[in-house]
Scaffold this active site. Structure first.
Site, short mmCIF file in Angstrom:
data_model
loop_
_atom_site.label_atom_id
_atom_site.label_comp_id
_atom_site.label_asym_id
_atom_site.label_seq_id
_atom_site.Cartn_x
_atom_site.Cartn_y
_atom_site.Cartn_z
N TRP A 136 71.57 55.44 39.80
CA TRP A 136 70.53 54.46 39.47
C TRP A 136 69.18 55.19 39.50
O TRP A 136 68.87 55.87 40.49
CB TRP A 136 70.56 53.35 40.53
CG TRP A 136 69.64 52.21 40.27
CD1 TRP A 136 69.39 51.60 39.08
CD2 TRP A 136 68.86 51.51 41.24
NE1 TRP A 136 68.52 50.56 39.24
CE2 TRP A 136 68.17 50.49 40.55
CE3 TRP A 136 68.68 51.64 42.62
CZ2 TRP A 136 67.32 49.61 41.20
CZ3 TRP A 136 67.83 50.76 43.27
CH2 TRP A 136 67.15 49.76 42.57
N ASP A 142 75.35 52.87 49.19
CA ASP A 142 74.47 51.85 48.63
C ASP A 142 75.35 50.73 48.10
O ASP A 142 76.09 50.91 47.13
CB ASP A 142 73.62 52.47 47.50
CG ASP A 142 72.62 51.47 46.93
OD1 ASP A 142 72.51 50.35 47.47
OD2 ASP A 142 71.95 51.81 45.93
N LYS A 185 72.14 40.38 44.07
CA LYS A 185 73.12 40.04 43.03
C LYS A 185 74.13 39.01 43.51
O LYS A 185 74.34 38.00 42.87
CB LYS A 185 73.86 41.31 42.58
CG LYS A 185 72.96 42.49 42.30
CD LYS A 185 72.10 42.27 41.07
CE LYS A 185 70.85 43.10 41.13
NZ LYS A 185 70.84 44.31 40.37
N1 PLP Z 1 71.01 49.81 44.56
C1 PLP Z 1 71.49 49.69 43.32
C2 PLP Z 1 72.54 50.62 42.85
C3 PLP Z 1 70.99 48.71 42.47
O1 PLP Z 1 71.47 48.60 41.25
C4 PLP Z 1 69.97 47.85 42.95
C5 PLP Z 1 69.40 46.88 42.04
O2 PLP Z 1 69.56 45.90 41.79
C6 PLP Z 1 69.53 48.00 44.28
C7 PLP Z 1 70.07 49.01 45.04
C8 PLP Z 1 68.47 47.19 44.95
O3 PLP Z 1 68.33 45.93 44.64
P1 PLP Z 1 67.26 44.94 45.29
O4 PLP Z 1 66.13 45.77 45.83
O5 PLP Z 1 66.85 44.07 44.16
O6 PLP Z 1 67.96 44.19 46.35
O1 TYF Z 2 69.60 48.66 37.35
C1 TYF Z 2 69.26 47.50 37.20
O2 TYF Z 2 69.06 47.01 36.09
C2 TYF Z 2 69.10 46.60 38.41
C3 TYF Z 2 67.81 45.87 38.51
O3 TYF Z 2 63.00 48.65 39.19
C4 TYF Z 2 66.56 46.64 38.70
O4 TYF Z 2 69.40 47.34 39.52
C5 TYF Z 2 66.07 47.47 37.70
C6 TYF Z 2 64.87 48.13 37.86
C7 TYF Z 2 64.17 47.97 39.02
C8 TYF Z 2 64.66 47.15 40.04
C9 TYF Z 2 65.86 46.50 39.85
#
Ligand code: PLP
Ligand code: TYF
Length: 396
Positions: free
Chosen positions: A130, A211, A246
């Site tokens: 990511w 993660d 999610k």
């Molecule tokens: N880690 C991964 C792989 C993700 O795709 C995301 C995003 O949605 C996150 C962590 C962190 O998500 P959030 O900060 O929205 O809880």
């Molecule tokens: O990869 C995604 O699309 C999700 C959502 O700065 C996301 O994980 C995308 C970008 C970001 C925070 C969350």
């Protein structure tokens, strides 16, 4: 002072979302940002979340400050969800869990703590990973390297290549793993591969950092935690970052937590005090609302059951879409998309070139990340034929 600053490019995923919103094409299709959508293309509040929220509001009698560790009861409820009932690491009081602002906050708090524990540690991330892992961990000053993970040719995990690199690591290395539903590729480790990995980590002494942003979206809430539970059982130290964005649909409430499995209860107490100190140095205490809802759901048996069913529903819908897309492409003469059916969670690479991705956006108003990562939940029975026709056309 600020005249010298350069203008930086926006987060490409969020930028794509903005471009989609301005597009006026009647059949425009957003397969970009990873947000779950239903058959109508909407991201509604889960019913269990609405109910949990109503109960919370009915009982809430103050907006006074929270404890820096977060909303009372949330961390304990999350520990059971993540590690499972009666996990040996929980039973021996070796897990420090602190609520964070989302999974992103969990990753950043962990990075700061790792830096305090060992300044010259290297954190190994999968190739690809990511995109936000890089700033979330790197901006804390950690050095980041990559290990091989996804094979775009054979559409699977390059497990032998991955092991070869990890076999060189030692006690000053941390290996970031996606707990399930790999973002961006959707290719996960099998149970056997998790077992091999646990053995290697034990032998080499590197610390796994899992993660977990999609628990429940792969094979189910319990199955998806297999890898992290196994590692936490067999190894002295494991880090787990968890997001409620999610599986609870609480994206904007910024709800998550960070857990450190430590070697002893004493080390756990020290680590917890350090986690609270890290939080104090960044934001003092996390937002309450999302965590209060999660707590209300997890600690109430009928609400919890309703939530599990909603998570199951989201997962099954995505599994169905994977299969429908693969079949839709096969009908159009492209029988090499069956891998989509075997991958897990919200994301997969379609395996298109950047030119083909651009053609889909410019000619058909179909939006996906340049790498050809698609959000499977953006597909629906209304748009699937348009999508399969358009992808077939850019492939020709
Ligand atoms: N880690 C991964 C792989 C993700 O795709 C995301 C995003 O949605 C996150 C962590 C962190 O998500 P959030 O900060 O929205 O809880
Ligand atoms: O990869 C995604 O699309 C999700 C959502 O700065 C996301 O994980 C995308 C970008 C970001 C925070 C969350």
């Amino acid at each position: 002072m600020f005249n010298q600053l350069d203008t930086l490019a926006a987060d490409p995923i969020l930028g794509l979302m903005a471009a989609y919103q301005q597009d006026t094409h009647p059949q425009k299709l957003d397969l970009g940002i990873g947000v779950y959508k239903n058959e109508e293309g909407l991201t509604p509040v889960l019913e269990s979340v609405s109910e949990g929220q109503n109960r919370h509001i009915a009982l809430e009698n103050t907006k006074s400050y929270l404890n820096p560790a977060g909303y009372p009861g949330f961390n304990e409820a999350m520990q059971t969800l993540i590690f499972g009932e009666a996990h040996p690491a929980l039973m021996s009081h070796r897990v420090a869990t602190v609520q964070t602002p989302g999974g992103c906050g969990a990753l950043r708090v962990a990075a700061e703590l790792i830096k305090r524990a060992m300044a010259d540690v290297t954190i190994w991330v999968s190739d690809p990973t990511w995109a936000n892992h890089i700033p979330l961990l790197g901006d804390a000053g950690l050095s980041i390297k990559t290990y091989p993970y996804y094979d775009p040719k054979n559409k699977g995990v390059r497990f032998e290549d991955m092991l070869e690199v990890l076999a060189q690591l030692g006690t000053d290395d941390i290996v970031l793993l996606h707990g399930c539903c790999h973002n961006p590729c959707g290719a996960d480790l099998s149970k056997e591969q998790w077992q091999t990995l646990a053995g290697l980590a034990l032998e080499r002494g590197f610390v796994p950092f899992i993660d977990m942003a999609y628990q429940g979206f792969g094979d189910g809430l319990e199955d998806d935690a297999y890898g992290l539970r196994l590692l936490s059982e067999q190894l002295p130290e494991v880090i787990v970052a968890t997001s409620c964005s999610k599986n609870f649909g609480l994206y904007r409430e910024r709800t998550g937590c960070i857990s450190f499995v430590c070697e002893s209860e004493k080390a756990m107490k020290a680590t917890k005090s350090q986690l609270l100190s890290v939080a104090r140095g960044i934001y003092s205490m996390p937002p309450a609302h999302g965590a209060a809802i999660v707590e209300a759901i997890l600690n109430h048996s009928t609400l919890r059951e309703q939530w599990i069913q909603e998570v199951d529903g989201m997962r099954k819908r995505m599994q169905g879409l994977r299969s429908a897309f693969s079949k839709g492409m096969a009908i159009r003469g492209h029988d090499n998309f069956s891998f989509i059916e075997n991958e897990k969670g919200m994301f997969s690479f379609l395996g298109l070139t950047p030119q083909q991705v651009e053609a889909l956006r410019v000619r058909y108003s179909i939006y996906m990340i340049n790498s050809s990562r698609v959000n499977i939940a953006g597909i629906s029975s209304v748009n699937i034929d348009y999508l399969c026709d358009s992808v077939s056309e850019v492939l020709e």
